[in-house]
Design a protein around this motif. Sequence first.
Motif, short mmCIF file in Angstrom:
data_model
loop_
_atom_site.label_atom_id
_atom_site.label_comp_id
_atom_site.label_asym_id
_atom_site.label_seq_id
_atom_site.Cartn_x
_atom_site.Cartn_y
_atom_site.Cartn_z
N UNK A 117 0.23 -10.94 -1.79
CA UNK A 117 -0.26 -10.90 -2.71
C UNK A 117 -0.10 -8.71 -3.18
N UNK A 118 0.62 -8.65 -2.71
CA UNK A 118 1.01 -7.27 -3.17
C UNK A 118 0.41 -6.45 -1.97
N UNK A 119 0.36 -6.40 -0.87
CA UNK A 119 -0.28 -6.03 -0.15
C UNK A 119 0.72 -5.07 0.53
N UNK A 120 0.62 -4.28 2.17
CA UNK A 120 0.82 -3.70 2.53
C UNK A 120 0.58 -3.21 4.03
N UNK A 121 0.73 -3.94 4.78
CA UNK A 121 0.75 -3.38 6.47
C UNK A 121 1.63 -2.48 6.59
N UNK A 122 0.76 -0.53 6.93
CA UNK A 122 1.50 0.38 7.07
C UNK A 122 1.71 0.69 8.57
N UNK A 123 3.21 0.48 9.04
CA UNK A 123 3.85 0.51 10.40
C UNK A 123 4.27 2.38 10.98
N UNK A 124 3.72 3.26 9.67
CA UNK A 124 3.88 4.54 10.34
C UNK A 124 3.55 4.88 8.94
N UNK A 125 2.79 6.24 9.32
CA UNK A 125 2.26 7.54 7.96
C UNK A 125 0.70 6.79 7.66
N UNK A 126 0.60 6.00 8.97
CA UNK A 126 -1.34 5.36 8.95
C UNK A 126 -1.87 6.66 9.05
N UNK A 127 -2.17 7.52 9.62
CA UNK A 127 -2.55 9.45 10.11
C UNK A 127 -2.31 10.09 8.26
N UNK A 128 -1.84 9.89 7.91
CA UNK A 128 -0.32 10.98 6.94
C UNK A 128 -1.05 10.51 5.17
N UNK A 129 -1.73 8.69 5.37
CA UNK A 129 -2.00 8.00 4.24
C UNK A 129 -3.58 7.85 4.47
N UNK A 130 -4.09 8.53 5.74
CA UNK A 130 -5.70 8.25 5.68
C UNK A 130 -6.09 9.70 5.16
N UNK A 131 -5.23 10.46 5.85
CA UNK A 131 -5.77 11.95 4.47
C UNK A 131 -5.75 12.22 3.45
N UNK A 132 -4.29 11.23 2.35
CA UNK A 132 -4.22 11.87 1.39
C UNK A 132 -5.17 11.41 1.21
N UNK A 133 -5.46 10.30 1.45
CA UNK A 133 -6.88 8.93 0.41
C UNK A 133 -8.01 10.43 0.36
N UNK A 134 -8.20 10.85 1.38
CA UNK A 134 -9.70 11.79 1.98
C UNK A 134 -9.68 13.34 1.19
N UNK A 135 -7.92 13.45 1.50
CA UNK A 135 -8.07 14.65 0.73
C UNK A 135 -8.28 14.92 -1.28
N UNK A 136 -6.94 12.96 -1.54
CA UNK A 136 -7.80 13.75 -3.26
C UNK A 136 -6.66 13.95 -3.81
N UNK A 137 -5.93 14.38 -3.44
CA UNK A 137 -4.92 15.54 -3.45
C UNK A 137 -3.73 14.31 -4.66
N UNK A 138 -2.59 15.13 -5.01
CA UNK A 138 -1.31 14.80 -5.85
C UNK A 138 -0.46 14.21 -5.04
N UNK A 139 -0.12 13.82 -5.28
CA UNK A 139 1.47 12.82 -4.18
C UNK A 139 1.78 12.63 -4.79
N UNK A 140 3.70 12.34 -3.65
CA UNK A 140 5.01 11.41 -4.69
C UNK A 140 4.95 10.55 -2.92
N UNK A 141 5.00 9.53 -3.11
CA UNK A 141 5.12 9.39 -1.55
C UNK A 141 6.96 8.23 -1.38
#
Length: 163
Positions: A117-141
Amino acid sequence: MISTKIPFVIFKSFFNGSIRIKLDWESLISEQVTINMSFFEELENPSSWYLPWYLNDVDEEVSYLAPNARQLTLADIPKAINHLNSKRRDKIQELLSRFINSTQPVQLVIATYALPDGKHLIMDGNHRSSALILAGVKARLMVFEMFGPLDPELLPDLRLWKD
């Protein structure tokens, strides 16, 4: 979003050694996995991005092997961060400080495993992705996503996705 298929060897050369969750690299070579590399201007739908971190019924961090392990998504991080182990929490806080002070969009490279169903298991980048969500800043992935069987022999975290 721009997406293109890439050879497995590129994925392996990029992430072998940085993916710390259990991943059977040797079996992946013989499996019919495909890898797509996609570019996103933002991390859409955080509830579709799963972390290899788990809480139990009383919000204690547990292994994926725990019988009551509950999967966390990036959408859960604002409430769940205080329940993560201190090492994990400190790393997220360190990255959060850097991201908040960034004057440019934060650029992240992450590796994921495609889930139903279009979901993703993050294998590498968990801490970075979590910090990005908390920061609420613009990103390029740049997201490298592996498409393969939901086989816990390849990736033990997938045991929670088996029927």
